[in-house]
Structure formats: structure tokens, C-alpha cells
Write a protein that holds these residues in place. Structure first.
Motif, PDB file in Angstrom:
ATOM      1  N   GLN A 139       0.833  -1.207   0.000  1.00  0.00           N
ATOM      2  CA  GLN A 139       0.000   0.000   0.000  1.00  0.00           C
ATOM      3  C   GLN A 139       0.862   1.249   0.000  1.00  0.00           C
ATOM      4  OE1 GLN A 139      -3.458   0.158   2.609  1.00  0.00           O
ATOM      5  NE2 GLN A 139      -2.897   2.260   3.177  1.00  0.00           N
ATOM      6  N   LEU A 140       0.615   2.108  -0.955  1.00  0.00           N
ATOM      7  CA  LEU A 140       1.333   3.375  -1.090  1.00  0.00           C
ATOM      8  C   LEU A 140       0.569   4.438  -0.304  1.00  0.00           C
ATOM      9  CD1 LEU A 140       3.538   5.089  -2.378  1.00  0.00           C
ATOM     10  CD2 LEU A 140       2.182   5.184  -4.466  1.00  0.00           C
ATOM     11  N   GLY A 141       1.135   4.906   0.792  1.00  0.00           N
ATOM     12  CA  GLY A 141       0.480   5.870   1.673  1.00  0.00           C
ATOM     13  C   GLY A 141      -0.282   5.157   2.775  1.00  0.00           C
TER      14      GLY A 141
ATOM     15  N   ARG B 189      11.868  -6.067  -8.929  1.00  0.00           N
ATOM     16  CA  ARG B 189      13.136  -6.776  -8.731  1.00  0.00           C
ATOM     17  C   ARG B 189      12.951  -7.983  -7.824  1.00  0.00           C
ATOM     18  NH1 ARG B 189      16.622  -2.576  -5.997  1.00  0.00           N
ATOM     19  NH2 ARG B 189      17.855  -4.421  -5.524  1.00  0.00           N
ATOM     20  N   PHE B 190      11.912  -7.960  -6.979  1.00  0.00           N
ATOM     21  CA  PHE B 190      11.712  -9.004  -5.975  1.00  0.00           C
ATOM     22  C   PHE B 190      10.411  -9.773  -6.155  1.00  0.00           C
ATOM     23  CE2 PHE B 190      13.801  -5.246  -4.223  1.00  0.00           C
ATOM     24  CZ  PHE B 190      15.056  -5.779  -3.950  1.00  0.00           C
ATOM     25  N   ILE B 191       9.435  -9.168  -6.842  1.00  0.00           N
ATOM     26  CA  ILE B 191       8.093  -9.728  -6.950  1.00  0.00           C
ATOM     27  C   ILE B 191       7.652  -9.669  -8.407  1.00  0.00           C
ATOM     28  CG2 ILE B 191       5.691  -9.488  -6.195  1.00  0.00           C
ATOM     29  CD1 ILE B 191       6.834  -7.701  -3.892  1.00  0.00           C
ATOM     30  N   THR B 192       7.081 -10.751  -8.906  1.00  0.00           N
ATOM     31  CA  THR B 192       6.526 -10.737 -10.249  1.00  0.00           C
ATOM     32  C   THR B 192       5.155 -10.083 -10.198  1.00  0.00           C
ATOM     33  OG1 THR B 192       7.686 -12.776 -10.783  1.00  0.00           O
ATOM     34  CG2 THR B 192       5.841 -12.163 -12.214  1.00  0.00           C
ATOM     35  N   GLY B 193       4.965  -9.013 -10.935  1.00  0.00           N
ATOM     36  CA  GLY B 193       3.680  -8.315 -10.973  1.00  0.00           C
ATOM     37  C   GLY B 193       3.223  -7.810  -9.616  1.00  0.00           C
ATOM     38  N   PRO B 194       4.010  -6.945  -8.948  1.00  0.00           N
ATOM     39  CA  PRO B 194       3.635  -6.474  -7.620  1.00  0.00           C
ATOM     40  C   PRO B 194       2.261  -5.785  -7.623  1.00  0.00           C
ATOM     41  CG  PRO B 194       5.366  -5.103  -8.537  1.00  0.00           C
ATOM     42  CD  PRO B 194       5.186  -6.255  -9.470  1.00  0.00           C
ATOM     43  N   GLN B 195       1.467  -6.072  -6.598  1.00  0.00           N
ATOM     44  CA  GLN B 195       0.137  -5.481  -6.455  1.00  0.00           C
ATOM     45  C   GLN B 195       0.235  -4.253  -5.562  1.00  0.00           C
ATOM     46  OE1 GLN B 195      -2.794  -6.831  -7.877  1.00  0.00           O
ATOM     47  NE2 GLN B 195      -1.272  -8.010  -8.986  1.00  0.00           N
ATOM     48  N   LEU B 196      -0.089  -3.085  -6.111  1.00  0.00           N
ATOM     49  CA  LEU B 196      -0.065  -1.851  -5.334  1.00  0.00           C
ATOM     50  C   LEU B 196      -1.486  -1.469  -4.949  1.00  0.00           C
ATOM     51  CD1 LEU B 196       2.505   0.430  -7.208  1.00  0.00           C
ATOM     52  CD2 LEU B 196       2.904  -1.206  -5.370  1.00  0.00           C
ATOM     53  N   ALA B 197      -1.607  -0.864  -3.784  1.00  0.00           N
ATOM     54  CA  ALA B 197      -2.910  -0.395  -3.306  1.00  0.00           C
ATOM     55  C   ALA B 197      -2.725   0.999  -2.727  1.00  0.00           C
ATOM     56  CB  ALA B 197      -3.440  -1.333  -2.224  1.00  0.00           C
ATOM     57  N   THR B 198      -3.809   1.718  -2.607  1.00  0.00           N
ATOM     58  CA  THR B 198      -3.822   2.997  -1.905  1.00  0.00           C
ATOM     59  C   THR B 198      -5.212   3.178  -1.326  1.00  0.00           C
ATOM     60  OG1 THR B 198      -3.236   5.342  -2.042  1.00  0.00           O
ATOM     61  CG2 THR B 198      -4.488   4.421  -3.895  1.00  0.00           C
ATOM     62  N   VAL B 199      -5.361   4.122  -0.442  1.00  0.00           N
ATOM     63  CA  VAL B 199      -6.657   4.401   0.161  1.00  0.00           C
ATOM     64  C   VAL B 199      -7.311   5.535  -0.613  1.00  0.00           C
ATOM     65  CG1 VAL B 199      -7.812   5.224   2.253  1.00  0.00           C
ATOM     66  CG2 VAL B 199      -5.900   3.641   2.428  1.00  0.00           C
ATOM     67  N   ARG B 200      -8.533   5.309  -1.032  1.00  0.00           N
ATOM     68  CA  ARG B 200      -9.272   6.344  -1.761  1.00  0.00           C
ATOM     69  C   ARG B 200     -10.279   6.995  -0.837  1.00  0.00           C
ATOM     70  NH1 ARG B 200      -8.786   6.418  -7.289  1.00  0.00           N
ATOM     71  NH2 ARG B 200      -7.679   4.643  -8.121  1.00  0.00           N
ATOM     72  N   ARG B 201     -10.376   8.261  -0.943  1.00  0.00           N
ATOM     73  CA  ARG B 201     -11.362   9.019  -0.168  1.00  0.00           C
ATOM     74  C   ARG B 201     -12.561   9.294  -1.055  1.00  0.00           C
ATOM     75  NH1 ARG B 201      -9.343   7.577   4.092  1.00  0.00           N
ATOM     76  NH2 ARG B 201      -7.522   8.580   4.904  1.00  0.00           N
ATOM     77  N   SER B 202     -13.745   9.035  -0.563  1.00  0.00           N
ATOM     78  CA  SER B 202     -14.932   9.342  -1.356  1.00  0.00           C
ATOM     79  C   SER B 202     -15.277  10.811  -1.184  1.00  0.00           C
ATOM     80  CB  SER B 202     -16.105   8.459  -0.923  1.00  0.00           C
ATOM     81  OG  SER B 202     -16.344   8.604   0.452  1.00  0.00           O
TER      82      SER B 202
END
Length: 194
Positions: free
Chosen positions: A152-154, A180-193
Motif C-alpha cells: 500500500q502506497l500511503g 526486482r523481488f516480486i513478479t507483478g507487484p500489487q499496489l494499493a492505496t486508500v481512496r477518499r470518497s
């Protein structure tokens, strides 16, 4: 609850200690009946020691957990400080079927994190050349690439996607560095409505 104790001698106070705690209700269901989506956010700097955190996770049937690998704070009081301590912590979570998410909430102190993003906000750090921060990322990504499914970014209190083009650049740089360490890294962030 909050409890405080002060030890007093002839010349005044010798020592003082305070403790904040909560009393939790007993578990109502077996672990197999617990909802799969119940999760918690381990938030710095208000964390306890690792043993207490593990006990709470297990007793409350938590199934997902956001863990701060970069918090933006100097030294979180309850954060496992050694690699072996973090290894044990994450191993126990895995054994209990807890799915952890790595949270990159702010740059580490070594990259200007210390005073909560005072001079180098996370997007500024990750938007810069990865040579300046790749070693810090490698310290958590290399040994734990197979443990964390999501990165998660942030943190949960900062809607990073609202900060313009810097977010896209930082996310792209982070994805490239994690690759470099993970194939297809999954990124997430928190969205504010809105």
C-alpha cells in the motif's frame, strides 16, 4: 482505561508508569466461523509490543492486517526492531491464516521520515531516482516478497491519489523497484470518497 502509578520516596517521585488498555469481550465464534474480511491497521506510533499485538490478532479472529514497513516515524515503540523479530511476527500471522498488507506510509527516518514527512514526503522520495531509496525498500521487499501480497502506497489517513502527477510517478517507480523481488507487484492505496 488508563492506569497510572507513581513511586514516591522521601525526596520525591522515584518512578512513574502509566498504561492505557482496553478490555475486550470474549470471542463469540470459533475461528472457522469468523468473517474473512475482518482486518486491522497496525498504526504507528501508537502500537504495543509484538507479543501483545499477536495475542490480540489471534483472539479476535483477524484475517487481514495492514503492517507499516515504512511508517514515516523514527522508531515506533512496539514495532519489531530486529529482522528475526519481524520474521517471527509475520510467521505467526501466516500460520493463523492472516493476510498482511505492507504499508509504505512515509519515508523511513534515514530518508527524511523522522518528523512525519517534514522535508521529504513519501511522493517526493518515491518520485525521485530509485537509487536514493532502493536499498531501504530492498530491506523489506527482498525478505518479505512472498509474505505481503499487497503493497500500500500511503497510510490510511493520507489520500495520496489526490496529489496530482506525483502520485503516478511515485507508483510507477515503486512498482518498477518492487519488480526486482516480486513478479507483478500489487499496489494499493486508500481512496477518499467525495
Amino acid at each position: 482505561y488508563h492506569a497510572a502509578m507513581t513511586v514516591t520516596a522521601d525526596n520525591g517521585d522515584v518512578n512513574a508508569k502509566s498504561l492505557s488498555f482496553a478490555v475486550l469481550a470474549p470471542r463469540m465464534h470459533s475461528e472457522d466461523q469468523m468473517p474473512k474480511s475482518f482486518g486491522v491497521v497496525m498504526h504507528d506510533p501508537i502500537r504495543g509490543d509484538a507479543a501483545t499485538e499477536l495475542s490480540l490478532v489471534r483472539r479476535q479472529g483477524i484475517r487481514s492486517l495492514k503492517y507499516p514497513v515504512w511508517s514515516g516515524w523514527d522508531a515506533a515503540p512496539g514495532e519489531p526492531v530486529s529482522a528475526s523479530g519481524l520474521d517471527r511476527f509475520l510467521s505467526e500471522l501466516s500460520r493463523w491464516g492472516v493476510s498482511p498488507t505492507a504499508v509504505l506510509g512515509g519515508p523511513p527516518a534515514s530518508l527524511g521520515g523522522g518528523e512525519r514527512w517534514s522535508s521529504n514526503p513519501l511522493l517526493e522520495v518515491l518520485g525521485s531516482t530509485s537509487a536514493s531509496w532502493s536499498d531501504e525498500l530492498a530491506a523489506v521487499a527482498a525478505p518479505y516478497a512472498g509474505v505481503f501480497r499487497w503493497w500500500q502506497l500511503g497510510d490510511d489517513e493520507d489520500a495520496l491519489e489526490d496529489k496530482g502527477n506525483r502520485f503516478g510517478s511515485a507508483a510507477a517507480n515503486l512498482r518498477t523497484a518492487l519488480s526486482r523481488f516480486i513478479t507483478g507487484p500489487q499496489l494499493a492505496t486508500v481512496r477518499r470518497s467525495a
